[in-house]
Design a protein around this motif. Structure first.
Motif, PDB file in Angstrom:
ATOM      1  N   UNK A  27      96.196 -49.276 -16.858  1.00 49.26           N
ATOM      2  CA  UNK A  27      96.870 -50.588 -16.547  1.00 49.26           C
ATOM      3  C   UNK A  27      98.260 -50.917 -17.366  1.00 49.26           C
ATOM      4  N   UNK A  28      98.408 -49.934 -18.443  1.00 48.20           N
ATOM      5  CA  UNK A  28      99.787 -49.934 -18.786  1.00 48.20           C
ATOM      6  C   UNK A  28     100.891 -49.315 -18.099  1.00 48.20           C
ATOM      7  N   UNK A  29     100.942 -48.357 -17.903  1.00 50.58           N
ATOM      8  CA  UNK A  29     101.833 -47.683 -17.070  1.00 50.58           C
ATOM      9  C   UNK A  29     101.794 -47.397 -15.656  1.00 50.58           C
ATOM     10  N   UNK A  30     100.470 -47.321 -14.962  1.00 48.48           N
ATOM     11  CA  UNK A  30     100.391 -47.053 -13.689  1.00 48.48           C
ATOM     12  C   UNK A  30      99.874 -45.497 -13.277  1.00 48.48           C
ATOM     13  N   UNK A  31      99.905 -44.852 -14.051  1.00 48.42           N
ATOM     14  CA  UNK A  31      99.516 -43.531 -13.783  1.00 48.42           C
ATOM     15  C   UNK A  31      98.192 -43.655 -13.135  1.00 48.42           C
ATOM     16  N   UNK A  32      97.955 -42.659 -12.523  1.00 49.20           N
ATOM     17  CA  UNK A  32      96.636 -42.421 -11.394  1.00 49.20           C
ATOM     18  C   UNK A  32      95.906 -41.122 -11.739  1.00 49.20           C
ATOM     19  N   UNK A  33      94.622 -41.465 -11.780  1.00 50.66           N
ATOM     20  CA  UNK A  33      93.775 -40.083 -11.786  1.00 50.66           C
ATOM     21  C   UNK A  33      93.342 -39.876 -10.618  1.00 50.66           C
ATOM     22  N   UNK A  34      93.536 -38.443 -10.147  1.00 53.26           N
ATOM     23  CA  UNK A  34      93.382 -38.025  -8.890  1.00 53.26           C
ATOM     24  C   UNK A  34      92.375 -36.854  -8.902  1.00 53.26           C
ATOM     25  N   UNK A  35      91.587 -36.644  -8.043  1.00 57.26           N
ATOM     26  CA  UNK A  35      90.636 -35.509  -7.651  1.00 57.26           C
ATOM     27  C   UNK A  35      90.936 -35.052  -6.342  1.00 57.26           C
ATOM     28  N   UNK A  36      91.287 -33.610  -6.617  1.00 56.85           N
ATOM     29  CA  UNK A  36      91.689 -32.951  -5.315  1.00 56.85           C
ATOM     30  C   UNK A  36      93.210 -32.982  -5.121  1.00 56.85           C
TER      31      UNK A  36
END
Length: 98
Positions: A27-36
């Motif tokens: 919620x702070x920087x917008x980084x996204x956790x991805x799978x694959x």
């Protein structure tokens, strides 16, 4: 205020702020956790497999039919390499705000 247990929070790998362990987007920087793999990674390895097989077959003089077969097999191998290489969770950089 009740503090969360240590196992339910983690740090964002980019901004180093505390986030929930189940968060998909920081919620702070917008980084996204991805799978694959991303679409770009899948297409890149697929294209490498589709081109490397036929080029090799044509260089050794195996013929066009075997080159087409090698292209199909190379495409499948490239697809599986992308999915096995990026099979775990990873964090992707947040988009630039410029």
């Amino acid at each position: 205020m009740i503090e969360p247990t240590a196992g339910t929070v983690e740090q964002c790998p980019f901004c180093r702020r505390t986030i929930r362990g189940t968060a998909e987007i920081c919620p702070h920087c917008g980084a996204e956790r991805r799978f694959g793999p991303t679409l770009r990674e899948s297409v890149l390895t697929f294209a490498a497999g589709v081109t490397a097989g036929p080029v090799f077959m044509l260089l050794i003089g195996a013929g066009t039919q075997l080159a087409v077969l090698a292209g199909a097999i190379g495409g499948l191998i490239g697809f599986f390499i992308a999915h096995s290489r990026h099979a775990g969770d990873r964090w992707m950089k947040p988009p630039d705000k410029s």
